[in-house]
Design a protein around this motif. Structure first.
Motif, PDB file in Angstrom:
ATOM      1  N   TRP A  34       0.820  -1.210   0.000  1.00  0.00           N
ATOM      2  CA  TRP A  34       0.000   0.000   0.000  1.00  0.00           C
ATOM      3  C   TRP A  34       0.857   1.264   0.000  1.00  0.00           C
ATOM      4  O   TRP A  34       0.637   2.169  -0.794  1.00  0.00           O
ATOM      5  CB  TRP A  34      -0.942  -0.004   1.199  1.00  0.00           C
ATOM      6  N   HIS A  48      -1.778  -0.999   6.932  1.00  0.00           N
ATOM      7  CA  HIS A  48      -2.375  -1.926   5.965  1.00  0.00           C
ATOM      8  C   HIS A  48      -1.951  -3.345   6.317  1.00  0.00           C
ATOM      9  O   HIS A  48      -0.777  -3.603   6.623  1.00  0.00           O
ATOM     10  CB  HIS A  48      -1.896  -1.571   4.555  1.00  0.00           C
ATOM     11  N   GLU A  50     -11.414  -6.981  -0.386  1.00  0.00           N
ATOM     12  CA  GLU A  50     -10.407  -7.668   0.426  1.00  0.00           C
ATOM     13  C   GLU A  50      -9.962  -8.995  -0.182  1.00  0.00           C
ATOM     14  O   GLU A  50      -8.928  -9.547   0.204  1.00  0.00           O
ATOM     15  CB  GLU A  50     -10.928  -7.892   1.855  1.00  0.00           C
ATOM     16  N   HIS A  66      -6.147  -8.656   1.495  1.00  0.00           N
ATOM     17  CA  HIS A  66      -5.869  -7.303   1.992  1.00  0.00           C
ATOM     18  C   HIS A  66      -6.934  -6.895   2.998  1.00  0.00           C
ATOM     19  O   HIS A  66      -8.124  -7.125   2.778  1.00  0.00           O
ATOM     20  CB  HIS A  66      -5.871  -6.285   0.848  1.00  0.00           C
ATOM     21  N   MET A 118      -7.922  -3.306   4.718  1.00  0.00           N
ATOM     22  CA  MET A 118      -7.596  -1.898   4.528  1.00  0.00           C
ATOM     23  C   MET A 118      -8.226  -1.027   5.603  1.00  0.00           C
ATOM     24  O   MET A 118      -9.453  -0.987   5.738  1.00  0.00           O
ATOM     25  CB  MET A 118      -8.102  -1.445   3.150  1.00  0.00           C
ATOM     26  N   ASN A 155      -7.056   4.760   4.963  1.00  0.00           N
ATOM     27  CA  ASN A 155      -6.286   4.414   3.761  1.00  0.00           C
ATOM     28  C   ASN A 155      -7.178   4.332   2.535  1.00  0.00           C
ATOM     29  O   ASN A 155      -6.850   4.870   1.469  1.00  0.00           O
ATOM     30  CB  ASN A 155      -5.584   3.068   3.956  1.00  0.00           C
ATOM     31  N   LEU A 156      -8.306   3.633   2.668  1.00  0.00           N
ATOM     32  CA  LEU A 156      -9.180   3.452   1.519  1.00  0.00           C
ATOM     33  C   LEU A 156      -9.824   4.774   1.117  1.00  0.00           C
ATOM     34  O   LEU A 156      -9.949   5.075  -0.082  1.00  0.00           O
ATOM     35  CB  LEU A 156     -10.254   2.401   1.830  1.00  0.00           C
TER      36      LEU A 156
END
Length: 353
Positions: A35, A68, A195, A246, A248, A252-253
């Motif tokens: 990330w 992440h 994800e 993943h 998140m 971050n997203l």
């Protein structure tokens, strides 16, 4: 053909694959965060397949700098094929049909569909990772004038079309089909899909390609910052190894969406919570403790004694699991409003303000 015969037939192929070991299903270990690129990683989780109980060990690393979390080393396409096989389709199809069709799931689908009501009527909606099309079937009751299509890597989308749950079915990856579907949809949904993907950023870009100008992307994903992940550890269902590649964090997203040309128009940190953490942990613990079931990835079918012991232990534990479920439903209004909430939602409009 009954299930016992089907398992016996499949066992030959599974054992042929497993004779070469499971390490080959993993790619090289990454030394940096996918990330943010930081090399400051720590091991967050080391576990096994607690769902199907296929052989193998899986590790989730967490980035010290951006938080992440990601599977490391990640499964290769061949590995993903092996661990997904007979989960949503094949041997697992009947169980998944029941799970995604139960009343609790329908309530969650309704809440997700209603999250788009403030943004007008969608002419055409693509549900990515649709499975067998259960969400579109429920969402039609909220958006009766919307045409719902579905996309999935499995054969489930085709079944959803046959059952009338979606109008059009696409089999494959969104990143591969995006140009073919360019500008076709007013809404794209990704419910507990991102994800599972190898490259979440590429999925967001592909969604922008598919969306018409001003169209909306709605995402729901597990929240790796949920306090319940620390309480339950490997038994926290949203870890969902080996399928979740993943996890998140919300910030971050959101930043990624904004830097990718979306405008975030709504967020919800608590309402998307799925009240199944405690119950899921109990189910995983029970499955881990029971004698092996008759599955083709086990070299031999269980003995008569193992079958009887499994049946006895399972039915003895049902009242306990039911009690945990009842307790969790009572606690849900509280858990949903705290750091124990296990999922979040973001609605973003394609194109900046």
């Amino acid at each position: 053909m009954n299930r016992t015969q089907e398992v016996a037939q499949l066992r030959v192929g599974y054992q042929r694959e497993l004779a070469h070991g499971t390490e080959r299903f993993h790619g090289p270990r990454s030394t940096t965060c996918p990330w943010c690129g930081s090399s400051r990683l720590r091991t967050r989780l080391r576990t096994i397949d607690l769902m199907q109980h296929k052989p193998g060990t899986f590790v989730l690393d967490e980035c010290h700098d951006c938080s992440h979390s990601f599977q490391n080393p990640r499964l290769t396409p061949e590995g993903l094929d092996f661990y997904y096989r007979d989960f949503y389709d094949g041997l697992g199809a009947e169980a998944m049909e029941w799970i995604f069709g139960v009343k609790g799931s329908q309530k969650r689908y309704l809440a997700s569909a209603r999250a788009l009501l403030p943004f007008g009527t969608s002419r055409r909606w693509l549900d990515v990772g649709t499975g067998h099309g259960h969400f579109p079937q429920v969402a039609k009751t909220v958006h009766p004038d919307t045409v719902f299509d579905g996309l999935d890597v499995s054969e489930g989308a085709e079944e959803g079309k046959r059952n009338g749950r979606i109008a059009e079915a696409y089999s494959g990856l969104l990143t591969d089909l995006a140009l073919k579907l360019e500008g076709r949809y007013d809404t794209v949904s990704m419910f507990h899909y991102l994800e599972h993907t190898a490259d979440p950023r590429a999925e967001l870009t592909a969604a922008r390609t598919v969306l018409a100008p001003g169209g909306h992307l709605i995402i729901e994903v597990p929240d790796p910052e949920s306090a319940m992940s620390g309480v339950l550890g490997r038994w926290w269902m949203p870890y969902f190894q080996p399928q979740h590649l993943h996890l998140m964090p919300f910030a971050n997203l959101r930043r990624e969406l904004e830097s990718s040309g979306y405008t975030v128009v709504a967020v919800e940190r608590h309402e998307p919570h799925t009240p199944f953490d405690l119950t899921g942990a109990a189910v995983l613990l029970l499955g881990h403790a029971l004698p092996p079931a008759d599955e083709p990835w086990h070299a031999q079918p269980p003995s008569d004694l193992q079958r009887k012991a499994r049946t006895t232990m399972f039915w003895s534990a049902v009242p306990l699991v039911a009690g945990v479920y009842g307790l969790e439903q009572l606690l849900t209004p509280l858990l949903r409003r705290t750091r124990f909430s296990n999922a979040y939602r973001i609605v973003a409009r394609s194109g900046v303000a």
